[in-house]
Design a protein around this motif. Structure first.
Motif, mmCIF file in Angstrom:
data_model
loop_
_atom_site.group_PDB
_atom_site.id
_atom_site.type_symbol
_atom_site.label_atom_id
_atom_site.label_comp_id
_atom_site.label_asym_id
_atom_site.label_seq_id
_atom_site.Cartn_x
_atom_site.Cartn_y
_atom_site.Cartn_z
ATOM 1 N N TYR A 76 0.852 -1.180 0.000
ATOM 2 C CA TYR A 76 0.000 0.000 0.000
ATOM 3 C C TYR A 76 0.889 1.231 0.000
ATOM 4 C CZ TYR A 76 -4.749 1.766 0.738
ATOM 5 O OH TYR A 76 -5.980 2.338 0.579
ATOM 6 N N HIS A 77 0.489 2.277 -0.732
ATOM 7 C CA HIS A 77 1.299 3.482 -0.833
ATOM 8 C C HIS A 77 0.881 4.507 0.208
ATOM 9 C CE1 HIS A 77 3.157 2.053 -4.521
ATOM 10 N NE2 HIS A 77 1.957 1.739 -4.967
ATOM 11 N N LEU A 78 1.856 5.260 0.690
ATOM 12 C CA LEU A 78 1.595 6.209 1.765
ATOM 13 C C LEU A 78 0.619 7.301 1.329
ATOM 14 C CD1 LEU A 78 2.201 7.324 4.594
ATOM 15 C CD2 LEU A 78 4.162 8.528 3.619
ATOM 16 N N LEU A 79 0.841 7.885 0.154
ATOM 17 C CA LEU A 79 -0.033 8.952 -0.320
ATOM 18 C C LEU A 79 -1.459 8.447 -0.503
ATOM 19 C CD1 LEU A 79 -0.260 11.880 -1.218
ATOM 20 C CD2 LEU A 79 0.365 11.145 -3.536
ATOM 21 N N THR A 80 -1.604 7.245 -1.030
ATOM 22 C CA THR A 80 -2.938 6.660 -1.216
ATOM 23 C C THR A 80 -3.619 6.436 0.122
ATOM 24 O OG1 THR A 80 -2.127 5.546 -3.202
ATOM 25 C CG2 THR A 80 -4.188 4.748 -2.262
ATOM 26 N N LEU A 81 -2.873 5.948 1.104
ATOM 27 C CA LEU A 81 -3.449 5.714 2.428
ATOM 28 C C LEU A 81 -3.901 7.025 3.075
ATOM 29 C CD1 LEU A 81 -4.026 3.821 4.834
ATOM 30 C CD2 LEU A 81 -1.677 4.234 5.583
ATOM 31 N N VAL A 82 -3.068 8.059 3.002
ATOM 32 C CA VAL A 82 -3.428 9.346 3.593
ATOM 33 C C VAL A 82 -4.678 9.916 2.927
ATOM 34 C CG1 VAL A 82 -2.665 11.724 3.914
ATOM 35 C CG2 VAL A 82 -1.078 9.847 4.339
#
Length: 254
Positions: free
Chosen positions: A100-106
């Motif tokens: 999972y990508h950090l920007l997507t999660l945020v």
């Protein structure tokens, strides 16, 4: 004649008394010195002579600051320490294993939170509930200034160490830094930064508490290892380092 004999006898008695006093004084001083020599060594002096890893003089809890971070690292509160370790593990699994990508999660967390709060604020009249009380968040200035000042001091110390190394003042420190960076490059080729950070986090939450529990067994072994390393360094210095010519810059600075 009788008076002379009495005077002589009194003189002899006074001499004998003086000699006996000197003997008693000598015996008392020697006995006091013997008692001083036979005094047991205080536990504090014995404790000061014990070898401690990295030359520390304080307990492990004090070395880590003695506050709540030290309590977490040394598992004083097992629930909080387990929660922190579990949260770090969940983040590592989320980003490393599930990819999972950090920007997507945020972005997804923000969308979900904003949607819930927006619907709750507009639908509170229909569901007969009070609207959410959203606090006004203002970050204080002092903690950021303290952190920036502490970082500035550490960065300046790092630059000073690097300057000492590149100017050739300390060959031993130069070799240690080169070896450390080389080992770090090898470890970096095995895993990415997130995994390396997670491994360091796990070690930080396990090694200190294990060392605090078994420090009486670890310290003697560390003392032997340090003695052997110093012995090998002396041999290496005599055979290799001492034969390296000093640079002109080091001669000028000296």
């Amino acid at each position: 004649m009788a008076e002379q004999s009495e005077n002589a006898g009194s003189a002899v008695e006074s001499i004998i008394e003086k000699v006996s006093e000197k003997i008693h004084a000598h015996d008392s001083s020697s006995s006091s010195s013997d008692s001083d020599d036979e005094k047991p060594v205080s536990p504090s002096s014995v404790k000061a002579k014990i070898f401690r890893l990295f030359g520390r003089e304080k307990p492990v809890h004090k070395v880590f600051g003695g506050g709540k971070p030290a309590d977490v690292l040394l598992w004083r509160n097992k629930k909080i320490s387990a929660s922190v370790l579990g949260g770090a593990t969940a983040i590592w699994v989320l980003f490393e294993l599930i990819e999972y990508h950090l920007l997507t999660l945020v972005c997804h967390v923000l969308i979900l939170a904003l949607a819930i709060l927006f619907l709750w604020s507009n639908a509170h009249t229909f569901i007969n509930k009070t609207p959410p009380r959203i606090p006004e968040v203002r970050l204080p200035e002092e903690p950021f200034l303290e952190v920036a000042a502490a970082l500035r001091i550490e960065i300046n110390q790092g630059f000073a160490v690097l300057r000492d190394i590149v100017t050739g003042r300390d060959l031993k420190k130069f070799l240690v830094v080169i070896a450390g960076v080389w080992v770090l490059s090898i470890v970096g080729s095995w895993c990415n930064f997130l995994t390396l950070f997670y491994i360091s986090f796990i070690l930080l939450h396990t090694l200190p508490v294990l060392y605090e529990k078994y420090e009486d067994k670890v310290d003697p072994f560390a003392e032997k290892a340090m003695f052997e390393l110093k012995k090998q360094y002396v041999v290496f210095d005599a055979k290799v380092l001492s034969k390296i010519p000093k640079g002109p810059l080091k001669g000028k600075l000296a």
